[in-house]
Design a protein around this motif. Structure first.
Motif, PDB file in Angstrom:
ATOM      1  N   ALA A 168      27.207 -18.456 -40.023  1.00 59.66           N
ATOM      2  CA  ALA A 168      26.117 -19.396 -39.750  1.00 59.66           C
ATOM      3  C   ALA A 168      25.155 -19.365 -40.924  1.00 59.66           C
ATOM      4  O   ALA A 168      24.142 -18.658 -40.909  1.00 59.66           O
ATOM      5  CB  ALA A 168      25.402 -19.029 -38.457  1.00 59.66           C
ATOM      6  N   GLY A 169      25.508 -20.094 -41.969  1.00 58.20           N
ATOM      7  CA  GLY A 169      24.672 -20.091 -43.161  1.00 58.20           C
ATOM      8  C   GLY A 169      24.659 -18.712 -43.806  1.00 58.20           C
ATOM      9  O   GLY A 169      25.716 -18.146 -44.115  1.00 58.20           O
ATOM     10  N   ILE A 209      23.673 -10.270 -43.411  1.00 53.95           N
ATOM     11  CA  ILE A 209      22.686 -11.298 -43.725  1.00 53.95           C
ATOM     12  C   ILE A 209      22.532 -11.373 -45.239  1.00 53.95           C
ATOM     13  O   ILE A 209      22.223 -10.363 -45.894  1.00 53.95           O
ATOM     14  CB  ILE A 209      21.322 -10.979 -43.068  1.00 53.95           C
ATOM     15  CG1 ILE A 209      21.504 -10.759 -41.559  1.00 53.95           C
ATOM     16  CG2 ILE A 209      20.332 -12.089 -43.336  1.00 53.95           C
ATOM     17  CD1 ILE A 209      20.260 -10.256 -40.870  1.00 53.95           C
ATOM     18  N   ASP A 210      22.747 -12.564 -45.803  1.00 48.53           N
ATOM     19  CA  ASP A 210      22.584 -12.796 -47.238  1.00 48.53           C
ATOM     20  C   ASP A 210      21.203 -13.371 -47.493  1.00 48.53           C
ATOM     21  O   ASP A 210      20.824 -14.412 -46.918  1.00 48.53           O
ATOM     22  CB  ASP A 210      23.645 -13.771 -47.748  1.00 48.53           C
ATOM     23  CG  ASP A 210      25.053 -13.217 -47.591  1.00 48.53           C
ATOM     24  OD1 ASP A 210      25.218 -12.004 -47.738  1.00 48.53           O
ATOM     25  OD2 ASP A 210      25.977 -14.015 -47.308  1.00 48.53           O
ATOM     26  N   LEU A 211      20.455 -12.712 -48.369  1.00 47.86           N
ATOM     27  CA  LEU A 211      19.092 -13.120 -48.678  1.00 47.86           C
ATOM     28  C   LEU A 211      18.935 -13.297 -50.181  1.00 47.86           C
ATOM     29  O   LEU A 211      19.749 -12.813 -50.970  1.00 47.86           O
ATOM     30  CB  LEU A 211      18.099 -12.076 -48.166  1.00 47.86           C
ATOM     31  CG  LEU A 211      18.176 -11.734 -46.668  1.00 47.86           C
ATOM     32  CD1 LEU A 211      17.325 -10.520 -46.350  1.00 47.86           C
ATOM     33  CD2 LEU A 211      17.747 -12.929 -45.831  1.00 47.86           C
ATOM     34  N   LEU A 245      22.113  -7.505 -46.395  1.00 44.52           N
ATOM     35  CA  LEU A 245      21.791  -6.483 -45.399  1.00 44.52           C
ATOM     36  C   LEU A 245      22.888  -6.470 -44.350  1.00 44.52           C
ATOM     37  O   LEU A 245      23.267  -7.521 -43.811  1.00 44.52           O
ATOM     38  CB  LEU A 245      20.442  -6.787 -44.744  1.00 44.52           C
ATOM     39  CG  LEU A 245      19.997  -5.856 -43.612  1.00 44.52           C
ATOM     40  CD1 LEU A 245      19.769  -4.437 -44.144  1.00 44.52           C
ATOM     41  CD2 LEU A 245      18.747  -6.399 -42.940  1.00 44.52           C
ATOM     42  N   ASP A 246      23.417  -5.271 -44.061  1.00 43.18           N
ATOM     43  CA  ASP A 246      24.478  -5.116 -43.059  1.00 43.18           C
ATOM     44  C   ASP A 246      24.013  -4.210 -41.943  1.00 43.18           C
ATOM     45  O   ASP A 246      23.534  -3.083 -42.192  1.00 43.18           O
ATOM     46  CB  ASP A 246      25.725  -4.499 -43.699  1.00 43.18           C
ATOM     47  CG  ASP A 246      26.360  -5.409 -44.720  1.00 43.18           C
ATOM     48  OD1 ASP A 246      27.088  -6.318 -44.315  1.00 43.18           O
ATOM     49  OD2 ASP A 246      26.111  -5.195 -45.920  1.00 43.18           O
ATOM     50  N   LEU A 247      24.150  -4.672 -40.717  1.00 40.46           N
ATOM     51  CA  LEU A 247      23.847  -3.870 -39.536  1.00 40.46           C
ATOM     52  C   LEU A 247      25.103  -3.793 -38.692  1.00 40.46           C
ATOM     53  O   LEU A 247      25.791  -4.804 -38.490  1.00 40.46           O
ATOM     54  CB  LEU A 247      22.712  -4.494 -38.731  1.00 40.46           C
ATOM     55  CG  LEU A 247      21.385  -4.712 -39.468  1.00 40.46           C
ATOM     56  CD1 LEU A 247      20.424  -5.508 -38.604  1.00 40.46           C
ATOM     57  CD2 LEU A 247      20.766  -3.378 -39.851  1.00 40.46           C
ATOM     58  N   ALA A 252      23.477  -0.828 -43.999  1.00 43.36           N
ATOM     59  CA  ALA A 252      23.798  -0.805 -45.430  1.00 43.36           C
ATOM     60  C   ALA A 252      23.084  -1.961 -46.109  1.00 43.36           C
ATOM     61  O   ALA A 252      22.847  -3.016 -45.506  1.00 43.36           O
ATOM     62  CB  ALA A 252      25.306  -0.906 -45.652  1.00 43.36           C
ATOM     63  N   VAL A 253      22.745  -1.755 -47.377  1.00 37.34           N
ATOM     64  CA  VAL A 253      22.072  -2.777 -48.147  1.00 37.34           C
ATOM     65  C   VAL A 253      22.631  -2.788 -49.563  1.00 37.34           C
ATOM     66  O   VAL A 253      22.983  -1.741 -50.115  1.00 37.34           O
ATOM     67  CB  VAL A 253      20.534  -2.558 -48.161  1.00 37.34           C
ATOM     68  CG1 VAL A 253      20.175  -1.231 -48.828  1.00 37.34           C
ATOM     69  CG2 VAL A 253      19.821  -3.718 -48.837  1.00 37.34           C
TER      70      VAL A 253
END
Length: 780
Positions: free
Chosen positions: A392-393, A463-465, A472-474, A508-509
């Motif tokens: 999703a994006g 999440i790609d920022l 960021l990985d959860l 993880a980041v």
């Protein structure tokens, strides 16, 4: 089964933890067929088996961009090694990996791997997403894995497993093997080898090419290998078949089927204690000739094993934003791990009950005879790992599960010996080849049946920022294990088992500074479920008394690990530097239990442990045909508490953990101009303690290996023929390569409460000596 021993490469794959593993140039090459030529940069070429000569570090390092430490060796390195080399040997130069083996040619099952001081039972092993560790004791036997000619890459994630990995023992990381894909062109590859210890090996792979409009392509390979033992009597024999079928369609859809069959008989090497090593060195072997009553005769230590396993990875793009992944697998294994012992003809016990029979055994002297104490294991295993990812994006959400069912039956019968010391049948396919009682039953020292079921659910969010510069990985995984067993010995504990559930969160980041530099950090949790050896007591056949008690209260090992790392990927230089820290509770260390001559796996609870250190590796892309590589590790692993021994405590707090060398490192130099090639490597491993009291250790050791080769012009239908000489242990150094079976203390020690705690000597693996192997190969 021996309890002492132990898909295609995609541009990127989203794993269960949401961690991204992006292959570099070497990974993206895939598995090229003999007829395909891929040129990457100046001087690129293609050999008969997919070697391109442009890999950084000679194939010992590749571009990694995930937020966890990982090292990978690719075909440019694998194809230059001995074709009999196993997966442990192939990754022995990467940071954190220390390999101990008794056989320089890689055929023996007596091989060990530690990563950052953590043993192989804490290192998960995967092939195309399918687990390869022993389901009961977690050991790995790399000589049984896929042939090296069919390997595309071998990677080692030193920190932890991805959430979707079907593993229960990956606190020390994951060794992941990727098989090569079939070629799109019909043809094949063949090689043959001859060398030290009268070794010979033959391999052939037939490629179907793309089969018309079906889009299917496949290969089938067969190999045979045999070699005399590097020490003492015995000859190892191995037959192996690999088959792979691949189908790709549409955008991001693919399915493959990998099937392996393996059949081998290997002869064990003695694992001496330090006193025997100093007294006898390489001559510490099993007896070459038999005499009545001799339980040390080499034929009593032949280990047969056969297996078949299959993996079915599947990836389907359901919609542009929805992706399905599924890996199903099934395995069967059967084998015998025997040893010599002396058995009385009367006064015996099964479990706690006396045996009324008086046995008639060949070679009886003074009421006892030498026999083979067999340990027979049969395992059925199957599992499935489905997951679905929603894009999703900038957000990528993955939800998945894992289910596995394992059925294992282990028995310990005994085999009488012929006058020349030969057991009736080392495979024990029929009960009547063993010692039977008057009622027709087998005389057994153990008889256990175990069912293990694993259920796990996992969810991750990536999440790609900042335009994907920051990721960021959860992730979270709940693993539930049920292990239930039954004991068939009369009078013994009949049933045992445990149920356990462990929450495994992680974060993880990754931050991409620029086109060449990257920072990453992660915090993960892992656990190790107790092995089967903890669930049942063992009994002394001469008295019916408990020889080793069951430990059904042994808690799973749990660890929290953190990493902080930097990577550089330049036009010429690749490298990384990683800081790591582990904290363990209920740290489990594998050893062995002696059950009337047969050695079976056991576990020692070492309590808490803290491990921290630095890993680094650097490699250069080819420069004037030279590709250097260097790796190193500093490790400080400390036991956090005193260890229980009887009614006292051993003063182990603050001691260095077993099998944890403070310093280790490697240097490799590859030359490859397309015609001539060579590799020289040197691996240093520092001293290692073998007891929790640090009162015995082995010295440091260094091993140098070398490869020399030449590629010849095509000869008729032989494409890219090649001659290669591999030399293992170039200097013929004699050393103990690793700790086989650690103990709590080697010397008598006064406990915290004043008790004298008797010492027990640990045992070691003796490093294989010099070996040379000459190989000729060609595509067609």
């Amino acid at each position: 089964m021996d309890k002492v021993r132990r898909a295609q490469v995609c541009a990127f794959s989203v794993v269960g933890a949401g961690l991204i593993a992006i292959g570099g140039p070497a990974a993206a090459q895939g598995a090229q067929g003999a007829e395909q030529i891929v040129v990457e940069g100046q001087g690129g070429f293609d050999s008969a088996d997919g070697v391109h000569g442009t890999a950084p570090g000679g194939g010992l390092i590749s571009v990694q961009t995930g937020p966890q430490s990982s090292s990978e060796v690719t075909r440019d390195f694998i194809q230059k090694q001995s074709p009999s080399a196993n997966a442990f040997q192939l990754i022995s130069l990467v940071p954190g990996a220390n390999v101990s083996t008794a056989d320089p040619l890689g055929l023996s099952t007596q091989v060990g791997l530690t990563v950052r001081g953590l043993g192989e039972t804490e290192i998960g092993t995967l092939l195309d997403g399918m687990p390869l560790n022993d389901a009961a004791y977690y050991n790995s036997y790399p000589s049984q894995f896929i042939d090296s000619e069919n390997l595309e890459s071998v990677s080692l994630a030193q920190g932890s497993a991805d959430l979707d990995a079907p593993l229960l023992n990956a606190a020390g990381g994951v060794l992941s093997l990727m098989s090569r894909d079939p070629s799109g062109h019909a043809g094949g590859f063949i090689d043959g080898s001859y060398g030290s210890y009268h070794s010979n090996r033959e391999f052939i792979r037939l490629e179907s090419g793309t089969l018309g409009a079906s889009g299917l392509r496949a290969y089938l390979s067969y190999s045979h290998a045999a070699a005399d033992n590097a020490r003492g009597e015995g000859r190892d024999k191995r037959q192996h078949v690999d088959f792979k079928l691949v189908r790709e369609w549409g955008d991001g859809n693919d399915a493959s089927l990998l099937v392996t069959w393996h059949d081998a008989v290997t002869t064990s090497y003695p694992e001496p204690d330090l006193a025997d090593w100093h007294a006898y060195g390489f001559s510490n072997n099993y007896d070459g000739t038999f005499s009545p009553g001799d339980a040390n005769y080499w034929r009593l230590y032949q280990q047969p094993y056969r297996l078949v396993y299959g993996a079915l990875p599947l990836h389907i793009t359901l919609t542009p934003h929805l992706h399905l992944s599924l890996t199903a697998y099934a395995q069967y294994g059967y084998g015998n791990s025997p040893g010599g012992t002396t058995l009385s003809t009367s006064g015996l016990f099964e479990g706690t009950q006396p045996v009324p029979d008086t046995l008639s055994l060949p070679g009886t002297v003074d009421g006892s005879a030498a026999v083979e104490a067999d340990y027979v294991g049969q395992t059925w295993r199957s599992g499935v790992v489905p997951s679905i990812t929603w894009d999703a994006g900038p957000q990528h959400l993955t939800l998945g599960a894992w289910y596995e069912y394992v059925d294992e039956h282990d028995t310990q019968p005994f085999s009488a010996l012929s006058p020349d010391g030969t057991p009736a049948d080392i495979w024990l396919d029929l009960p009547n080849s063993t010692i039977l009682l008057s009622d027709g039953r087998q005389l057994l020292a153990s008889d256990t049946h175990m069912i293990t079921q694993t259920n796990a659910v996992f969810v991750s969010d990536r999440i790609d920022l900042l335009s994907s510069r920051l990721t960021l990985d959860l992730g979270f995984k709940e693993a539930m294990v049920s292990r239930q067993g039954w004991n068939g010995l009369p009078g013994a504990q009949y049933r045992s088992g445990f149920n356990d559930a462990e929450p495994l969160p992680r974060i993880a980041v990754r931050y991409r500074i620029d086109a060449h530099n990257q920072l990453f950090a992660n915090a993960t949790t892992n656990f190790l479920a107790p092995s089967e050896s903890t669930l049942f007591a063992t009994y002394d056949p001469s008295s019916g008394e408990v020889a080793s008690a069951a430990n059904t209260d042994l808690r799973p090992e749990y660890s929290i690990a953190e990493e902080l790392g930097w990577r550089y990927a330049g036009d010429r230089l690749l490298g990384s530097l990683t800081l790591f820290n582990y904290n363990f509770t209920n740290r489990q260390v594998s050893t062995v239990l002696d059950l009337n001559g047969a050695l079976i796996g056991g576990t020692v609870n070492a309590g808490g442990q803290t491990s921290r250190g630095i890993d680094t590796e650097f490699g250069l892309r080819p420069w004037h045909h030279l590709s250097p590589y260097v790796s190193g590790e500093y490790l400080q692993a400390t036991i956090d508490n005193d260890i229980q021994s009887g009614g006292d405590l051993l003063p182990t707090a603050g001691k260095t953990a077993v099998g944890s060398p403070r310093w280790s490192g490697a240097v490799g130099l590859t030359y490859d101009d397309g015609t001539l090639f060579g590799v020289v490597s040197v691996k240093y491993t520092g001293p290692q303690y073998a007891t929790f009291m640090d009162d015995e250790r082995i010295s440091d050791h260094t091993q140098a290996d070398m490869t020399l080769g030449v590629r010849l012009p095509n000869i008729a239908s032989a494409q890219h023929p090649e001659l290669r000489l591999n030399i293992v242990n170039l200097t013929d150094s004699a050393f103990l390569s690793g700790v086989a079976n650690p103990t709590t203390n080697a010397q008598n020690t006064i406990g915290r409460y004043g008790t004298v705690i008797a010492g027990t000597s640990p045992t070691y693996l003796v490093g294989g000596g010099f070996a040379a192997l000459l190989t000729a190969s060609a595509g067609f």
